[in-house]
Design an enzyme around this catalytic site. Structure first.
Site, PDB file in Angstrom:
ATOM      1  N   ILE A 149      29.608  41.710  77.215  1.00  0.00           N
ATOM      2  CA  ILE A 149      31.007  41.062  77.137  1.00  0.00           C
ATOM      3  C   ILE A 149      31.751  42.513  77.371  1.00  0.00           C
ATOM      4  O   ILE A 149      31.515  43.595  77.066  1.00  0.00           O
ATOM      5  CB  ILE A 149      31.277  40.500  75.635  1.00  0.00           C
ATOM      6  CG1 ILE A 149      30.884  41.501  74.498  1.00  0.00           C
ATOM      7  CG2 ILE A 149      30.264  39.157  75.436  1.00  0.00           C
ATOM      8  CD1 ILE A 149      31.208  41.261  73.228  1.00  0.00           C
ATOM      9  N   ALA A 188      25.265  45.997  70.193  1.00  0.00           N
ATOM     10  CA  ALA A 188      25.262  45.395  71.340  1.00  0.00           C
ATOM     11  C   ALA A 188      24.959  45.754  72.375  1.00  0.00           C
ATOM     12  O   ALA A 188      24.407  45.611  73.717  1.00  0.00           O
ATOM     13  CB  ALA A 188      26.200  44.043  71.561  1.00  0.00           C
ATOM     14  N   SER A 212      22.569  45.915  76.420  1.00  0.00           N
ATOM     15  CA  SER A 212      23.558  45.348  77.456  1.00  0.00           C
ATOM     16  C   SER A 212      24.092  44.083  77.149  1.00  0.00           C
ATOM     17  O   SER A 212      24.467  43.229  78.118  1.00  0.00           O
ATOM     18  CB  SER A 212      22.873  45.279  78.825  1.00  0.00           C
ATOM     19  OG  SER A 212      22.111  46.441  79.277  1.00  0.00           O
ATOM     20  N   LYS A 213      24.607  43.812  75.903  1.00  0.00           N
ATOM     21  CA  LYS A 213      25.159  42.582  75.525  1.00  0.00           C
ATOM     22  C   LYS A 213      26.402  42.766  75.444  1.00  0.00           C
ATOM     23  O   LYS A 213      27.479  42.041  75.094  1.00  0.00           O
ATOM     24  CB  LYS A 213      24.563  41.900  74.249  1.00  0.00           C
ATOM     25  CG  LYS A 213      22.934  41.491  74.416  1.00  0.00           C
ATOM     26  CD  LYS A 213      22.394  40.960  73.205  1.00  0.00           C
ATOM     27  CE  LYS A 213      21.000  40.596  73.428  1.00  0.00           C
ATOM     28  NZ  LYS A 213      19.981  40.422  72.024  1.00  0.00           N
ATOM     29  N   ALA A 214      27.086  43.956  75.171  1.00  0.00           N
ATOM     30  CA  ALA A 214      28.354  44.661  75.278  1.00  0.00           C
ATOM     31  C   ALA A 214      28.507  45.801  76.664  1.00  0.00           C
ATOM     32  O   ALA A 214      27.496  46.555  76.380  1.00  0.00           O
ATOM     33  CB  ALA A 214      29.210  44.635  74.085  1.00  0.00           C
TER      34      ALA A 214
END
Lengths: 311, 311, 311, 311
Positions: free
Chosen positions: B252, B276, B280-282
């Site tokens: 994100i 995150a 690699s989720k943020a």
């Protein structure tokens, strides 16, 4: 009843310390003692089957062998957990490990291929092995299922059982569950690295995972038990599913939970177990214990003390 | 930078109070101000799509219209929530209500047919209406699907969209989402009263709910967005799914969460959003704000203040 | 470094369980293991003096003998606590007890003369004995002090030492501290039942308790120690005073705290110990461990495990 | 009673948002609404005097003007707080400030002379000014007291009143309290930078601070009030002292607390106010509200909404 002061001594056994907590009986020590006592009673009761839920990073966080021990000794009948714990169980089975002391700068960790769960770390190489291995397993299962009467449709519990049958690791929770006829449910399975690989696999293979398909079997398990006790480590979907699965039969007979979440927001994760009575998810008069704290320290303590009293 | 002391006055607007919090900029007031500021920026950014997750009893707890407002104004593109919130949205659509001030003796409540969620209560009559109504809807959908190319198989998002199309309630989150092309995902749908009815229905009807089926569509939604901002109310599966769905595109771009859970247990529900980044989720450099507290009070405060600055 | 999974066994010793936690090293189990290890190092270091703070109802809650054991073995040099813990120590010395399982209806408890501290209870008869006994002690001290050079003025530490000298109870924390030359500080002493009786006594007796009078002696204790380690159970004034007393010498060398309070509000009770470094209350490079949880269970666990490694 | 869903709109007033929370009446929003309603009733009741306690870094954290506003409008009669809040009030009066956005590396902060309280920062230059100024004030007071009948002995409340009389800052809590005849109690005063300077001053000046000396006056204040309402921001010694001071008259008539601490450890900081009834610190039938959250955001919200309803 009087509160006894806690005494400790050199070379003390865990169960002796727990007796001291029982003698005190109040605050956190009292909660821990009641939980350990209830665990003994649940395991020693021949008419009681135990459902266990596990949310949060308890496999990466050190409880994998302890859950394995409960399964190996057939002390639990059902395990309800997250896709993440299943992923991390397999990651270790495929040779991966969990790590520590790697720092808290998340951008640097990301650059180094390290994923962080609080102070537990994973390495991307281990996930790469996980991916290639799990795909092979999916292929095997897919071929097997394809010839089934179910026309390529499989439930989550059945899928996890098939995976367990194909794992060669005597410490694997999935393998142990397969060998000891313990059923694993993971209603939120798709929301994990396991789920991600499953999705990718289904892109070009005929394999449909039926979200509803386990309910009938789970319901059968509930109805064939005389009494049900629940061990709930953490909250989330696994706790809710554990309690909700007992709704149709009037609720659990005993329950212990270890959670750090608060009750005031109304989330089930931090809710007192008594609330479950209003929903017929716990029976009137059921024995319910809430321990507030971290399960990675408190459940080994509670279970180790219980071991000395289990028949 | 200096901390300004907070001033209040008579007839103060919510946005004026928020300006004071911004001037202080520290502790809880600072977190709330940063969240409100970020929400304004996310909504005002024409290149940013917003994914919203909602865990915990936020529909029973008073946020139904506010989520409806976000959908009606097309301020969010995706809603990820629990089966429980969907159940409670429908319960109100079918004429049921949530209640308060009914006491805390759970055995008595159970005897009176009242289910308790902290200090929110439901009545069994309302659930009976829910059951009879949702069955009718399942029948309609089942007939429609049966003639489909998919041979009776439906994904959760598609199922919820079909339900939304059949609800006659202008305040229904499901209806509003249908009308405004907002996609609702509920990967743990089965674990709810909605799921229970769905299971019972599938016992004697041909309807298979595909647990994996939404991933492709969700992935498309992620990839067609230039930038993604996330509003995460509570943790649990909805928060994890929101972040994980952004994994394939590097994470994100902005995120705000309101949670009362602690980070120390390692559960994602209480984890700082920075974590995150390691997965690699943020994205590196993404704008991430955590507010610690109860979303039923704090999200209306944050959003009401933002309204005065939204273009 | 790899995370080892925790193994348990029958007849396990507390110190063996702690070794397993050490092998895991992460989340709550890791924190507990680091705290136990640090406690061993602090006690085994001949150059380190230990200051211990205790806030919250730890004497009513079962830790009276454990604190007594630390004092009897001269493992701590200073105890900093609340007036309430001193009151409850004396209440037991005068024959009173703490009780449990008396219910949670506070109006009924009040009518029955029972005071509640969470699930610990006290009875008014025991407080009546406390009052008559402590008055006698004040009289003895008052007469002794009156002939002093100090003209009826006494510091809190000196007052508590005099009280300790007059207690006939081998388990009394105050008595043990007197016998073993451990200094007890209680800067908020007045805010307790002890303080209330003290006030009433001073209404018609010449006795002035000097609020500032202990600082010189406490400062001497700090400066005469080569190194200082701090054990902080709970937060509040006792934690602050422990850290602040080390300010003038650049801070503590080691510290462990057990607290359930959160850091986000900024209150010192939940603050990470690292923050103390910015104030010169903990040295650069000092070894600092925070355990999140309930001290009545976790401190006995940590100390019992440490016993097997103390020289 | 039904739960109304919360509605928000553009240009909404804080009091309108609070009406929406009141209409919902459940979970966090319900608690906040009940607190605001109770605050209005306490202030509007001509027979009720309000005691306010403040623990935690609320002056550094932005609530200095709001507490000042309560005092200036004579809405509170007594303020009970920590030495730290008094120190930080004076630090601002002497030209110092609080800062933000300075990072979290505590060793670097220490090297730069910056003390950290969560995300609030202070600079050593400001403390140096504080020290030189407070010494001058102590000298003035010492001379004044010396000629008194009390022979150099002063109580904490009297000392703070004298300090307030010598401060030239219209926003100072101490100054405002002096001007408006609001009494400030700080039983743990010594445990602060103020206390440290006080100690140093007493090393070579004749000034004895009587720890017990305020009880008689505080008791008079309690007995001369028809009814007492308590506003408790944070827990700690200030909360305990507020409740305990009402013990002799049977307890408070109304009380609201905002705290983030948990009840389970038994510490008063997180205890439900109902527990005070068992100790005769709150009356049977008293109106008691607990808000769980951060006071720096929630008290301004609660008080700003109340302003529109205060006579």
């Amino acid at each position: 009843m009087k509160v006894n002061q806690i005494s400790i001594k050199k070379d003390m056994k865990v169960s002796e310390l727990m007796e001291e907590f029982k003698g005190s009986g109040v605050l956190g020590a009292g909660r821990v003692a009641r939980a350990s006592n209830l665990l003994v009673n649940m395991i020693n009761d021949p008419d009681m089957d135990i459902f266990m839920s596990m949310a949060g990073p308890l496999v990466p966080g050190g409880l994998r062998y302890i859950v394995g021990d409960l399964i190996r000794n057939k002390r639990i009948k059902v395990l309800i957990t997250s896709g993440a714990n299943i992923t991390h169980d397999l990651l270790e089975s495929f040779g991966g490990r969990h790590y520590r002391d790697l720092g808290f700068n998340d951008e640097e960790l990301n650059d180094a291929g390290i994923g962080r769960i609080s102070d537990v770390y994973t390495q991307s190489e281990d996930f790469e092995v996980f991916e290639s291995e799990i795909i092979k397993i999916f292929e095997t299962i897919s071929k097997k299922i394809d010839n089934d009467k179910d026309n390529g449709i499989i439930s989550i519990q059945r899928l996890l059982k098939e995976v367990g049958s194909l794992i060669e690791d005597e410490n694997s929770i999935l393998r142990l569950a397969y060998e000891n006829d313990v059923s694993i449910f993971a209603p939120g399975l798709i929301d994990s690295m396991f789920g991600l690989q499953l999705w990718m696999f289904t892109q070009d293979h005929k394999l449909v995972v039926d979200a509803v398909g386990d309910m009938h079997y789970l319901s059968d398990l509930v109805f064939e038990s005389d009494k049900i006790g629940a061990i709930m480590l953490g909250g989330g979907l696994p706790k809710h599913y554990t309690l909700a699965s007992n709704l149709l039969k009037g609720g659990i007979d005993s329950g212990l939970q270890i959670t750090m979440d608060r009750p005031e927001t109304g989330s089930l994760s931090g809710a007192p177990l008594e609330e479950a009575k209003s929903w017929s998810k716990a029976k009137h008069g059921s024995n319910l214990v809430t321990v507030v704290g971290d399960a990675t320290a408190l459940f080994p303590l509670i279970y180790a003390a219980a071991l000395d009293k289990i028949d």
